[in-house]
Design an enzyme around this catalytic site. Structure first.
Site, short mmCIF file in Angstrom:
data_model
loop_
_atom_site.label_atom_id
_atom_site.label_comp_id
_atom_site.label_asym_id
_atom_site.label_seq_id
_atom_site.Cartn_x
_atom_site.Cartn_y
_atom_site.Cartn_z
N LYS A 10 0.83 -1.31 -0.05
CA LYS A 10 -0.04 -0.04 -0.08
C LYS A 10 1.02 1.27 -0.07
O LYS A 10 1.99 1.23 0.73
CB LYS A 10 -0.69 -0.02 1.35
CG LYS A 10 -2.11 0.96 1.34
CD LYS A 10 -2.67 0.94 2.44
CE LYS A 10 -3.89 1.87 2.80
NZ LYS A 10 -4.62 1.71 3.94
N SER A 52 -9.74 1.31 2.89
CA SER A 52 -8.87 2.18 1.80
C SER A 52 -7.72 1.36 1.14
O SER A 52 -7.29 1.92 0.12
CB SER A 52 -8.13 3.12 3.02
OG SER A 52 -7.34 2.67 3.77
N SER A 94 -9.74 -1.16 6.94
CA SER A 94 -9.34 -1.02 5.60
C SER A 94 -8.57 -2.21 4.93
O SER A 94 -8.10 -2.15 3.67
CB SER A 94 -8.25 0.18 5.49
OG SER A 94 -9.25 1.52 5.32
N1 GLN Z 1 -13.43 3.17 6.35
C1 GLN Z 1 -12.88 3.66 7.45
C2 GLN Z 1 -12.48 5.07 7.37
O1 GLN Z 1 -12.80 5.69 6.56
C3 GLN Z 1 -11.42 2.82 7.78
C4 GLN Z 1 -10.32 3.55 7.13
C5 GLN Z 1 -9.22 2.64 7.29
O2 GLN Z 1 -9.38 1.54 8.04
N2 GLN Z 1 -7.97 3.18 6.94
O3 GLN Z 1 -11.96 5.72 8.28
#
Ligand code: GLN
Length: 470
Positions: free
Chosen positions: A76, A151, A175
């Protein structure tokens, strides 16, 4: 059927395939598929790839090869590799070159892995669809009109389309697990402190964890064993001593918080699929216990206070002066505002504003402190439940992969979709998402298993058992 890491390792060891051929196949698949899917933001430099290949060959020659030696891997784009670009999918870091290796990168390189490219993501990991990337959305390989999740959408999509057998993502509120579920692969969020965060761009420091994506539980386990470990560079890293407090004997009991799962907004196919999975586990001899985790639905509010607060603090470092995009203004405060306005996307700005608000004097007690009190209470609630069950099962996401654009203008709808994943980060326990079937139209679905602190082995055991049920 994708080859497992063990199979690839055997083939490399016995000379059935070569490292060069394996890397070339990866690159070829990426060339064929990534134009459409857009899982990657870029490839690492040829010099880096060549030196990793040379090292991997030596490791096979001198008998020090590990299960990851010669295996192409994607990271990532919020994980730092020395001398390579790392953008966090943000404009503010468009040309940023990392000055050091993340601890996970060092571990993967010591294991002989071939890091080949940088995966797309929501800007600074804020989002659940990769639509917040400053460089364009990642499409779902199972249906390109839909999101790959987020994400870590790019890391999930590339494994799903067969570009690499393994990738790394980060999980602050789901994410890794949610995109794994949307893309039909396995994703692991580890116990907070079990994988070093050194060299990971910080989002919510008390929640962030790096973890692997792969095609099977076994592969995820292999990668986990390589990247885990105490790290002096991460002050929240768990010591060897504290990791020993593991569960000794299992009860063969799975807790299902049915009233939490069967809620308004859950997709009918997700619910049916989850019930089918639970029935399968029951037939396989596991006891299913309907449990209540008191106040668990509060985790979402706690998350969207604590995370905002941490985001607003962590992102203060992108000031347009020290590194990244710079828009010099007449005064330093103007430079700061102009650089950040030009460099950050809408979602990042929204979170910085809300975080600054919940931390401002007068609201600190009402929001931030209260959220922390509820967080402590939830930790106790989970601990209580784990005295009765080995793991907790829920769907990973209340909905299958949604259409591109469907939720991007409705942040609240997007936040609500994190309902099953965020409690795990709030409490700091490990969880895994495993494919559990498909919708009638062929979209992958996933089941989430949650274990107590340091219960990764329990997750792997249950996960493998579940995979066998087919
Ligand atoms: N969807 C969650 C957010 O928007 C999780 C994001 C993540 O785990 N980085 O914060």
């Amino acid at each position: 059927m994708q080859k497992t890491l063990k199979q690839l390792h055997e083939e490399l060891k016995n000379g059935i395939i070569t490292i060069d051929a394996l890397v070339d196949t990866s690159k070829k698949t990426i060339k064929e598929k990534d134009g459409d899917i857009h899982a990657l933001l870029g490839m690492y430099s040829d010099t880096l790839v060549a030196s990793q290949i040379a090292q991997a060959k030596e490791m096979f020659a001198d008998g020090t090869a590990t299960i990851l030696t010669g295996i192409p891997i994607v990271l990532k784009d919020n994980i730092l590799v020395k001398g390579e670009i790392a953008t966090g999918a943000s404009k503010i870091l468009e040309n940023y070159v990392a000055t050091y290796d993340a601890t996970v990168v060092k571990k993967l390189r010591d294991a002989g892995a071939i890091l080949i490219g940088r995966a797309n993501m929501d800007e600074f990991a804020m989002g659940g669809s990769t639509e917040n990337s400053a460089y364009g959305v990642t499409k779902n390989p199972h249906d390109t009109t839909r999101v790959a999740g987020g994400s870590s959408g790019g890391s999930a999509a590339i494994v799903a389309y067969g570009g690499v057998p393994v990738s790394l993502g980060s999980d602050t509120g789901g994410s890794i697990r949610q995109p794994a579920s949307f893309c039909g692969i396995v994703g692991l969020k580890t116990t907070y402190g079990n994988v070093s965060r050194f060299g990971l761009m910080a989002m919510g420091s008390s929640l962030d964890q790096i973890g692997p994506f792969a095609n099977s539980v076994e592969d995820v386990e292999e990668v986990y064993n390589i990247i885990t470990g105490y790290d002096v560079m991460d002050s929240t890293s768990l010591t060897v001593e504290s990791r020993k407090q593991k569960v000794e004997s299992l009860k063969k009991v799975i807790g299902v918080p049915m009233s939490f799962v069967n809620r308004e907004g859950i997709d009918a196919e997700v619910l049916t699929n989850f019930n089918v999975s639970i029935e399968k586990l029951k037939s396989a001899g596991y006891t299913i216990k309907d449990i209540t985790i008191n106040q668990v639905e509060k985790a979402l509010s706690v998350y969207y206070i604590v995370m905002f607060a941490e985001v607003s603090s962590n992102l203060a470092r992108y000031d347009g002066i020290r590194y990244g995009l710079s828009h010099p203004g007449e005064t330093s405060i103007k430079s700061y505002f102009e650089s950040r306005t030009a460099g950050f996307g809408a979602e990042v700005r929204r979170r910085i504003l809300l975080g600054t608000y919940v931390l401002s004097s007068g609201y600190y007690d009402a929001y931030y402190n209260k959220a922390n009190i509820v967080r402590e209470m939830l930790k106790k609630e989970f601990a209580k439940v784990f005295t009765e069950v080995d793991i907790i099962a829920t769907p990973t996401s209340p909905v299958p992969a949604f259409a591109i654009g469907e939720k991007s203008h409705d942040p609240l709808a997007m936040y609500l979709a994190d309902i099953f994943t965020v409690p795990v980060n709030i409490v700091g326990v490990p969880a895994i998402s495993i494919p559990s079937g498909k919708t009638a139209t062929g979209l992958p679905l996933g089941i989430q298993f949650i274990a107590p602190h340091n219960g990764e082995d329990t997750l792997f055991m249950y996960g493998k058992a579940f995979e066998k049920l087919g």
